[in-house]
Design a protein around this motif. Sequence first.
Motif, short mmCIF file in Angstrom:
data_model
loop_
_atom_site.label_atom_id
_atom_site.label_comp_id
_atom_site.label_asym_id
_atom_site.label_seq_id
_atom_site.Cartn_x
_atom_site.Cartn_y
_atom_site.Cartn_z
N PRO A 1 0.82 -1.21 0.00
CA PRO A 1 0.00 0.00 0.00
C PRO A 1 0.86 1.26 0.00
N GLU A 2 0.22 2.40 -0.38
CA GLU A 2 0.92 3.68 -0.30
C GLU A 2 1.32 3.94 1.14
N SER A 3 2.47 4.61 1.30
CA SER A 3 2.99 4.83 2.64
C SER A 3 3.27 6.30 2.90
N ASP A 4 3.23 6.67 4.17
CA ASP A 4 3.55 8.02 4.63
C ASP A 4 4.87 7.97 5.38
N ILE A 5 5.73 8.92 5.09
CA ILE A 5 7.02 9.00 5.77
C ILE A 5 6.81 9.47 7.21
N ILE A 6 7.48 8.81 8.13
CA ILE A 6 7.49 9.23 9.53
C ILE A 6 8.78 10.00 9.76
N SER A 7 8.68 11.18 10.33
CA SER A 7 9.87 11.99 10.62
C SER A 7 10.67 11.36 11.75
N TRP A 8 12.00 11.47 11.63
CA TRP A 8 12.86 10.97 12.71
C TRP A 8 12.53 11.66 14.03
N THR A 9 11.97 12.86 13.97
CA THR A 9 11.66 13.62 15.20
C THR A 9 10.31 13.23 15.79
N ASP A 10 9.57 12.35 15.12
CA ASP A 10 8.25 11.95 15.62
C ASP A 10 8.31 10.81 16.63
N GLY A 11 9.48 10.23 16.82
CA GLY A 11 9.61 9.10 17.73
C GLY A 11 10.27 9.49 19.04
N ALA A 12 10.16 8.60 20.02
CA ALA A 12 10.84 8.76 21.31
C ALA A 12 11.68 7.51 21.57
#
Length: 195
Positions: free
Chosen positions: A2-13
């Motif tokens: 499926p199409e995917s959305d990029i997750i920003s490196w700054t969105d994680g902990a």
Amino acid sequence: MPESDIISWTDGAWTHEPAAVATSADHLDVTAVESSDAWRHTAYGFVHDTEHALLAPLTVGEAMDVSFRAPWDGQFDQAGIFVQIDEEHWIKAGVEYADGHLGLGAVVTDIRSDWSVGYVDEWHGSEITVRVSRWQDAVIVRARADDGEWRLVRVAPFDGDAAASAGPFLAAPTRAGLVVRFTRWTRSAADAELH
């Protein structure tokens, strides 16, 4: 897929802070702390809860992909994706270098850890992608090298009612200086089929 959305490196902990992190627009270089690892009880008798995992929410019906490269030359060097409900319920899936071989596998932990692994020595030098799809009662793990065929790695039971997070992970149980370059972190719809 499926199409995917990029997750920003700054969105994680981070579950545990790495030794160093260097961010650019298209990759994240992470240096593991020596003796970092994730394991609970089984066979070895110890609990290690010192992995470096950069986690963001993962709900039922979603998939997450993590792509990465590493030198694969230190005993038990490992990287991939980590899926966590809490410290006693988690999955780590990806590759680990042990006893001269690169192994593709998963550790599934429900209070106690288990481990499944198979050699993928031909993946040395490749960009490796690990994908987890969260179903109501399971996590489906797939992986591939570069643009190769996806391989089914694991179908693991997983509580669909629990809040969970997932993302890139690495650990270096036996040495300092492991640097993993993460090149992609995305979210999409979960795979609908096993086969």
